[in-house]
Design a protein around this motif. Structure first.
Motif, PDB file in Angstrom:
ATOM      1  N   ARG A  53      73.097  12.373 -37.677  1.00 12.55           N
ATOM      2  CA  ARG A  53      71.825  13.039 -37.475  1.00 12.55           C
ATOM      3  C   ARG A  53      71.094  13.282 -38.796  1.00 12.55           C
ATOM      4  O   ARG A  53      69.971  13.758 -38.801  1.00 12.55           O
ATOM      5  N   ALA A  54      71.756  13.007 -39.924  1.00 14.27           N
ATOM      6  CA  ALA A  54      71.091  13.173 -41.206  1.00 14.27           C
ATOM      7  C   ALA A  54      69.879  12.246 -41.312  1.00 14.27           C
ATOM      8  O   ALA A  54      68.937  12.533 -42.046  1.00 14.27           O
ATOM      9  N   ILE A  55      69.905  11.127 -40.625  1.00 12.13           N
ATOM     10  CA  ILE A  55      68.766  10.216 -40.581  1.00 12.13           C
ATOM     11  C   ILE A  55      67.896  10.627 -39.397  1.00 12.13           C
ATOM     12  O   ILE A  55      68.331  10.599 -38.253  1.00 12.13           O
ATOM     13  N   ARG A  56      66.666  10.998 -39.674  1.00 13.05           N
ATOM     14  CA  ARG A  56      65.772  11.442 -38.613  1.00 13.05           C
ATOM     15  C   ARG A  56      65.456  10.284 -37.682  1.00 13.05           C
ATOM     16  O   ARG A  56      65.145   9.170 -38.142  1.00 13.05           O
ATOM     17  N   PRO A  57      65.504  10.504 -36.365  1.00 13.08           N
ATOM     18  CA  PRO A  57      65.202   9.426 -35.422  1.00 13.08           C
ATOM     19  C   PRO A  57      63.830   8.813 -35.642  1.00 13.08           C
ATOM     20  O   PRO A  57      63.658   7.595 -35.529  1.00 13.08           O
ATOM     21  N   GLY A  58      62.842   9.659 -35.969  1.00 13.71           N
ATOM     22  CA  GLY A  58      61.507   9.123 -36.213  1.00 13.71           C
ATOM     23  C   GLY A  58      61.483   8.159 -37.382  1.00 13.71           C
ATOM     24  O   GLY A  58      60.785   7.130 -37.348  1.00 13.71           O
ATOM     25  N   THR A  59      62.258   8.459 -38.413  1.00 20.05           N
ATOM     26  CA  THR A  59      62.342   7.574 -39.573  1.00 20.05           C
ATOM     27  C   THR A  59      62.977   6.245 -39.198  1.00 20.05           C
ATOM     28  O   THR A  59      62.517   5.173 -39.620  1.00 20.05           O
TER      29      THR A  59
ATOM     30  N   ILE B 214      71.417   6.870 -35.364  1.00 23.53           N
ATOM     31  CA  ILE B 214      70.722   8.079 -34.912  1.00 23.53           C
ATOM     32  C   ILE B 214      71.518   8.914 -33.922  1.00 23.53           C
ATOM     33  O   ILE B 214      70.995   9.894 -33.389  1.00 23.53           O
TER      34      ILE B 214
ATOM     35  N   TYR C 202      65.983   8.818 -28.027  1.00 25.49           N
ATOM     36  CA  TYR C 202      65.682   7.973 -29.183  1.00 25.49           C
ATOM     37  C   TYR C 202      66.469   6.664 -29.151  1.00 25.49           C
ATOM     38  O   TYR C 202      66.001   5.644 -29.651  1.00 25.49           O
TER      39      TYR C 202
ATOM     40  N   ASP D  58      61.798  17.905 -23.460  1.00 26.65           N
ATOM     41  CA  ASP D  58      62.546  17.855 -24.715  1.00 26.65           C
ATOM     42  C   ASP D  58      63.708  18.826 -24.697  1.00 26.65           C
ATOM     43  O   ASP D  58      64.784  18.537 -25.218  1.00 26.65           O
TER      44      ASP D  58
END
Length: 377
Positions: free
Chosen positions: A38-44, A313, A319, A16
């Motif tokens: 990047r305001a949107i989390r990749p996991g989301t 993302i 991601y 990582d």
């Protein structure tokens, strides 16, 4: 990237950390636009894309000339491996499981593979225009497949012929780019255009001499790209090369970030750029071959989908690659649903992906043309 950056990664020691360092070091990662992304989390995003894929599959299994309620479709799928009471008719079960399910699964598999290979090639060549189609791999795979059809061979031979043709095209592109003066990335794109045109000419010649009462209709329909002949046998045939090669690309997603930094910085972080690049390119050729062998040529997926993902993302390939596979699967499933429902006669899916992809490609050129070709903004 300096030795201090490499040392900082060595202290943390994790993959990582390597991926994060690679993204932080890339010039494109520092722009305000991508900071906002990047305001949107990749996991989301990945979770949302997973939900979208499930919804796309359920909708596609339910929609058609013989409509099946989505709730019944979900129960039919659950009833295949869970002991639940049957609330659907036998006809509905046959339509969902035997007619539509292999087609939807094949579309999801091919869409995921094409999007994943496109994202990988764009990172390897550090060029947003790179894709299996633009670099001539699809044309080479088409030629190999047409040769197998003319020889009366199918199944594994068709996959093998498509793979050999795609790999040959890729090798020729890399050789031309290496011996031609100029920007290496630009030369790769130009060489891909030339090789793709040459292989397409060979395909046209073979199509011209094919038997009009036997081989010609099969070749023409195959080259247009379609999921109309999907079956569980074809699904298994395509799954072997696409899943294996796709797993290789996803497993190398940290090193893909290093390649995007340049060979010198990648070596400083302990990577072998040449070996990693070759492994990725072979995997891309294998995915393209598996897809072309069972569905024909379906273009633009590998070009359009990765850019849509990066809008959400950013540029971190840890991601971008899995997200591209998820969105590519949903994208092709939905496009195929349109191809068989918007008119009484089914439209080859390759036509629809080109209609959508070509304007996107033009918009990309207009918006980012200078930066793509190494100019100054």
């Amino acid at each position: 990237m300096t030795s201090s950056a490499a040392n900082s990664v060595g202290v943390t020691g994790g993959a990582d950390s390597i991926g994060a360092t690679a993204v932080a070091a890339s010039g494109s990662a520092a722009t305000p636009t991508q900071t906002a992304r990047r305001a949107i989390r990749p996991g989301t995003v990945i979770t949302a894309l997973t939900v979208l894929l499930v919804a796309s599959v359920l909708i596609s299994l339910s929609v058609g000339r013989f409509a099946v309620p989505v709730t019944d479709t979900a129960q039919i799928l659950l009833g295949s491996f869970l002991p639940i009471d049957q609330t659907w008719t036998d006809q509905q079960g046959t339509v969902v499981l035997d007619v539509r399910l292999p087609r939807v699964l094949l579309g999801a598999l091919v869409g995921a593979g094409l999007a994943l290979s496109g994202a990988a090639m764009q990172a390897v060549f550090r060029n947003p225009l790179a894709s299996a189609q633009v670099l001539g791999v699809s044309s080479g795979a088409s030629l190999g497949g047409v040769l197998m059809i003319l020889a009366g061979l199918g199944g594994a031979f068709l996959v093998g012929g498509a793979f050999a043709g795609g790999l040959l095209a890729l090798v020729l592109v890399l050789l031309i780019a290496r011996v031609t003066p100029g920007s290496p990335l630009l030369m790769v794109i130009l060489a891909g255009t030339v090789i793709g045109a040459m292989f397409n000419a060979f395909v046209s010649m073979l199509t011209y001499v094919a038997d009009p009462n036997g081989e010609l209709p099969s070749i023409v329909f195959w080259l247009m790209g379609s999921l109309a002949t999907a079956s569980y046998a074809k699904l298994l045939l395509a799954a072997f090369p696409i899943v294996i090669a796709g797993a290789v690309i996803v497993a190398l997603r940290w090193r893909v970030n290093l390649l995007s930094m340049g060979d010198e910085d990648a070596k400083a972080l302990g990577a072998d750029p040449a070996r990693t690049r070759m492994a990725l390119l072979i995997a891309v050729a294998l995915i393209t071959a598996g897809a072309v062998a069972v569905t024909g040529v379906i273009g633009w997926v590998g070009l359009v989908v990765p850019h849509l993902v990066r809008m959400l993302i950013g540029v971190d390939n840890r991601y971008v690659l899995p997200a591209s596979a998820l969105l590519g699967a949903s994208y092709l499933v939905l496009i195929d649903t349109l191809s068989r429902t918007i008119t009484t006669a089914e439209i080859p899916i390759g036509i629809l992906t080109a209609i959508i992809g070509a304007p996107f490609f033009v918009g990309l050129l207009i918006k980012n043309g200078k930066r793509m070709w190494g100019g100054n903004d």
